[in-house]
Design a protein around this motif. Structure first.
Motif, short mmCIF file in Angstrom:
data_model
loop_
_atom_site.label_atom_id
_atom_site.label_comp_id
_atom_site.label_asym_id
_atom_site.label_seq_id
_atom_site.Cartn_x
_atom_site.Cartn_y
_atom_site.Cartn_z
N GLY A 39 0.81 -1.21 0.00
CA GLY A 39 0.00 0.00 0.00
C GLY A 39 0.84 1.26 0.00
O GLY A 39 0.51 2.25 -0.64
N ASP A 79 -7.05 4.98 -4.71
CA ASP A 79 -6.45 5.43 -3.47
C ASP A 79 -7.48 5.30 -2.34
O ASP A 79 -8.67 5.16 -2.60
CB ASP A 79 -5.99 6.88 -3.60
CG ASP A 79 -4.87 7.25 -2.64
OD1 ASP A 79 -4.57 6.44 -1.72
OD2 ASP A 79 -4.29 8.33 -2.78
N SER A 80 -6.97 5.34 -1.13
CA SER A 80 -7.85 5.29 0.04
C SER A 80 -7.22 6.11 1.16
O SER A 80 -6.00 6.33 1.17
CB SER A 80 -8.04 3.85 0.51
OG SER A 80 -8.77 3.83 1.73
N ARG A 83 -4.67 2.92 5.54
CA ARG A 83 -3.45 2.19 5.15
C ARG A 83 -3.71 0.78 4.66
O ARG A 83 -3.20 0.37 3.62
CB ARG A 83 -2.46 2.12 6.31
CG ARG A 83 -1.78 3.42 6.61
CD ARG A 83 -0.73 3.29 7.69
NE ARG A 83 -1.11 2.32 8.71
CZ ARG A 83 -0.27 1.78 9.57
NH1 ARG A 83 1.00 2.11 9.55
NH2 ARG A 83 -0.67 0.92 10.47
N ARG A 86 -5.38 0.81 1.28
CA ARG A 86 -4.41 1.09 0.21
C ARG A 86 -3.68 -0.19 -0.18
O ARG A 86 -3.44 -0.45 -1.35
CB ARG A 86 -3.40 2.16 0.64
CG ARG A 86 -3.91 3.57 0.49
CD ARG A 86 -2.84 4.61 0.88
NE ARG A 86 -1.62 4.53 0.09
CZ ARG A 86 -1.45 5.05 -1.13
NH1 ARG A 86 -2.43 5.71 -1.69
NH2 ARG A 86 -0.30 4.93 -1.77
#
Length: 142
Positions: A39, A79-80, A83, A86
């Motif tokens: 990520g 995307d996020s 964590r 991702r």
């Protein structure tokens, strides 16, 4: 030519590489750490791309997904704000980025996630969110 990275990791990594790496891990904690590492390697989506129209519904965290098709090859940028999400996006990108519509539709995503040994350890909302991301990619490529 795609405006997105050909490979979201900046190097060649595909679903088979992900499976091989994850199957070498000893336990859930090692897998979890590896997912977070992937990520961190995922390119950050430009803020200009992040809008309500590209938000993936069904995810607990904020997730944005944009796509582009070049000569029947799909490229994704996602995307996020979380964590671990991702990292899960990175796993999805390894499977689908740079593939044709036919390859995306035929990919056995359930088998892929089963081989990674992750789903059983994700909260139901994370698992549903992951499925929502995959579903959106498959709908785009349909």
């Amino acid at each position: 030519m795609s405006t997105f990275p050909q490979n979201p990791f900046g190097s060649e990594i595909n679903a088979d590489d992900v499976i091989a790496t994850m199957q070498q891990m000893r336990g859930w904690e090692d897998r979890y750490r590896q997912v977070i590492q992937w990520g961190k390697k995922l390119p950050v989506m430009p803020e200009a791309f992040k809008s309500e129209q590209v938000t993936v519904s069904g995810c607990e965290s904020q997730v944005w997904l944009v796509s582009e098709q070049v000569d029947n090859t799909w490229f994704f940028c996602a995307d996020s704000d979380a964590r671990i999400v991702r990292g899960l996006i990175a796993l999805v990108m390894a499977a689908f980025n740079g593939k044709s519509s036919e390859q995306i539709q035929q990919f056995d995503v359930d088998g892929y996630f089963e081989q990674l040994g992750l789903i059983a350890h994700l909260s139901p909302s994370r698992g549903n969110g992951l499925k929502a991301i995959v579903e959106q990619i498959k709908q785009l490529a349909a």
